[in-house]
Design a protein around this motif. Sequence first.
Motif, PDB file in Angstrom:
ATOM      1  N   GLN A  57       0.827  -1.212   0.000  1.00 26.24           N
ATOM      2  CA  GLN A  57       0.000   0.000   0.000  1.00 26.24           C
ATOM      3  C   GLN A  57       0.861   1.261   0.000  1.00 26.24           C
ATOM      4  O   GLN A  57       0.597   2.207  -0.749  1.00 26.24           O
ATOM      5  N   GLU A  58       1.909   1.264   0.832  1.00 33.33           N
ATOM      6  CA  GLU A  58       2.786   2.431   0.919  1.00 33.33           C
ATOM      7  C   GLU A  58       3.570   2.637  -0.371  1.00 33.33           C
ATOM      8  O   GLU A  58       3.657   3.762  -0.887  1.00 33.33           O
ATOM      9  N   GLU A  59       4.145   1.561  -0.909  1.00 32.61           N
ATOM     10  CA  GLU A  59       4.913   1.685  -2.148  1.00 32.61           C
ATOM     11  C   GLU A  59       4.020   2.065  -3.320  1.00 32.61           C
ATOM     12  O   GLU A  59       4.397   2.882  -4.151  1.00 32.61           O
ATOM     13  N   SER A  60       2.838   1.497  -3.381  1.00 36.34           N
ATOM     14  CA  SER A  60       1.943   1.829  -4.486  1.00 36.34           C
ATOM     15  C   SER A  60       1.497   3.292  -4.406  1.00 36.34           C
ATOM     16  O   SER A  60       1.346   3.958  -5.425  1.00 36.34           O
ATOM     17  N   ARG A  61       1.334   3.816  -3.185  1.00 39.44           N
ATOM     18  CA  ARG A  61       0.982   5.236  -3.030  1.00 39.44           C
ATOM     19  C   ARG A  61       2.082   6.122  -3.605  1.00 39.44           C
ATOM     20  O   ARG A  61       1.830   7.075  -4.339  1.00 39.44           O
ATOM     21  N   LYS A  62       3.340   5.772  -3.299  1.00 37.84           N
ATOM     22  CA  LYS A  62       4.472   6.547  -3.815  1.00 37.84           C
ATOM     23  C   LYS A  62       4.532   6.480  -5.345  1.00 37.84           C
ATOM     24  O   LYS A  62       4.794   7.487  -6.009  1.00 37.84           O
ATOM     25  N   ILE A  63       4.326   5.300  -5.869  1.00 41.06           N
ATOM     26  CA  ILE A  63       4.380   5.114  -7.319  1.00 41.06           C
ATOM     27  C   ILE A  63       3.237   5.867  -8.001  1.00 41.06           C
ATOM     28  O   ILE A  63       3.423   6.485  -9.049  1.00 41.06           O
ATOM     29  N   LYS A  64       2.055   5.836  -7.393  1.00 38.06           N
ATOM     30  CA  LYS A  64       0.910   6.573  -7.953  1.00 38.06           C
ATOM     31  C   LYS A  64       1.198   8.066  -8.010  1.00 38.06           C
ATOM     32  O   LYS A  64       0.815   8.745  -8.956  1.00 38.06           O
ATOM     33  N   GLU A  65       1.897   8.584  -6.999  1.00 37.72           N
ATOM     34  CA  GLU A  65       2.255  10.011  -7.000  1.00 37.72           C
ATOM     35  C   GLU A  65       3.188  10.333  -8.164  1.00 37.72           C
ATOM     36  O   GLU A  65       3.058  11.381  -8.797  1.00 37.72           O
ATOM     37  N   ILE A  66       4.112   9.450  -8.442  1.00 40.20           N
ATOM     38  CA  ILE A  66       5.074   9.682  -9.527  1.00 40.20           C
ATOM     39  C   ILE A  66       4.403   9.573 -10.887  1.00 40.20           C
ATOM     40  O   ILE A  66       4.530  10.447 -11.735  1.00 40.20           O
ATOM     41  N   PHE A  67       3.689   8.483 -11.119  1.00 38.99           N
ATOM     42  CA  PHE A  67       3.116   8.221 -12.440  1.00 38.99           C
ATOM     43  C   PHE A  67       1.835   9.007 -12.717  1.00 38.99           C
ATOM     44  O   PHE A  67       1.486   9.202 -13.885  1.00 38.99           O
ATOM     45  N   ALA A  68       1.160   9.430 -11.672  1.00 33.67           N
ATOM     46  CA  ALA A  68      -0.055  10.248 -11.786  1.00 33.67           C
ATOM     47  C   ALA A  68      -0.998   9.708 -12.860  1.00 33.67           C
ATOM     48  O   ALA A  68      -1.408   8.561 -12.804  1.00 33.67           O
ATOM     49  N   ASP A  69      -1.338  10.542 -13.848  1.00 28.63           N
ATOM     50  CA  ASP A  69      -2.314  10.173 -14.868  1.00 28.63           C
ATOM     51  C   ASP A  69      -1.817   9.110 -15.849  1.00 28.63           C
ATOM     52  O   ASP A  69      -2.618   8.541 -16.596  1.00 28.63           O
ATOM     53  N   ALA A  70      -0.516   8.842 -15.852  1.00 25.58           N
ATOM     54  CA  ALA A  70       0.022   7.799 -16.734  1.00 25.58           C
ATOM     55  C   ALA A  70      -0.348   6.405 -16.221  1.00 25.58           C
ATOM     56  O   ALA A  70      -0.311   5.433 -16.967  1.00 25.58           O
ATOM     57  N   LEU A  71      -0.715   6.319 -14.948  1.00 25.77           N
ATOM     58  CA  LEU A  71      -1.017   5.045 -14.304  1.00 25.77           C
ATOM     59  C   LEU A  71      -2.520   4.810 -14.275  1.00 25.77           C
ATOM     60  O   LEU A  71      -3.290   5.668 -13.857  1.00 25.77           O
ATOM     61  N   ILE A  72      -2.929   3.634 -14.719  1.00 25.01           N
ATOM     62  CA  ILE A  72      -4.336   3.246 -14.632  1.00 25.01           C
ATOM     63  C   ILE A  72      -4.599   2.635 -13.258  1.00 25.01           C
ATOM     64  O   ILE A  72      -5.542   2.990 -12.568  1.00 25.01           O
ATOM     65  N   ASP A  73      -3.732   1.699 -12.860  1.00 29.72           N
ATOM     66  CA  ASP A  73      -3.877   1.041 -11.567  1.00 29.72           C
ATOM     67  C   ASP A  73      -2.560   0.336 -11.236  1.00 29.72           C
ATOM     68  O   ASP A  73      -1.680   0.222 -12.090  1.00 29.72           O
TER      69      ASP A  73
END
Length: 134
Positions: free
Chosen positions: A17-33
Motif C-alpha cells: 500500500q505504501e509503495e503503491s501510493r508513492k508510485i501513484k504520485e510519480i506516475f499520476a495520470d500515466a497510471l491506470i492502476d
Amino acid sequence: MDVTVTQYNEEWNLIFQEESRKIKEIFADALIDIHHIGSTSVPGLKAKPIIDMMPVVRNIEVIDDFNAQMTELGYECMGEFGMSGEAAEQYGNLKEDLANQFPKDIEAYMDGKEAFVTELERTVLEYYSTLSIN
C-alpha cells in the motif's frame, strides 16, 4: 542470489500500500492502476519476502520518463530487463506461428517455445548478473 522463503507477514500488504501510493504520485495520470501480485499477495502463504507489483499504464512508451523519480525511491530501473524490442517481436511472432500451427494442442505450443525461452532466459540472467543489486 540467495533464496529465502518466510512465513506470511501481515505487513506485506501494508508495504505494498505504501509503495503503491508513492508510485501513484510519480506516475499520476500515466497510471491506470497498480496491483499487488505474487506470493506475498496471498494471505497465509509462505513466500520470498519480495513485494511484487504490477503497474498498469496508459502508454508503455513513456515509462522511462519516470526513471529518475523511481531511482530516487530506491528502485533500479531496468528497462526491458535485458529483453530487446527485437527479441520481444521475435517471441511474439513465434507464439503467433505456434498458435496457428497448433491451435488445439497446448503441449505442442509450449514445446515450440521452449528453445527460444531457454535462450532468452540465459540472456536475461547474463544481463542480470552484470547489475550490482544489494
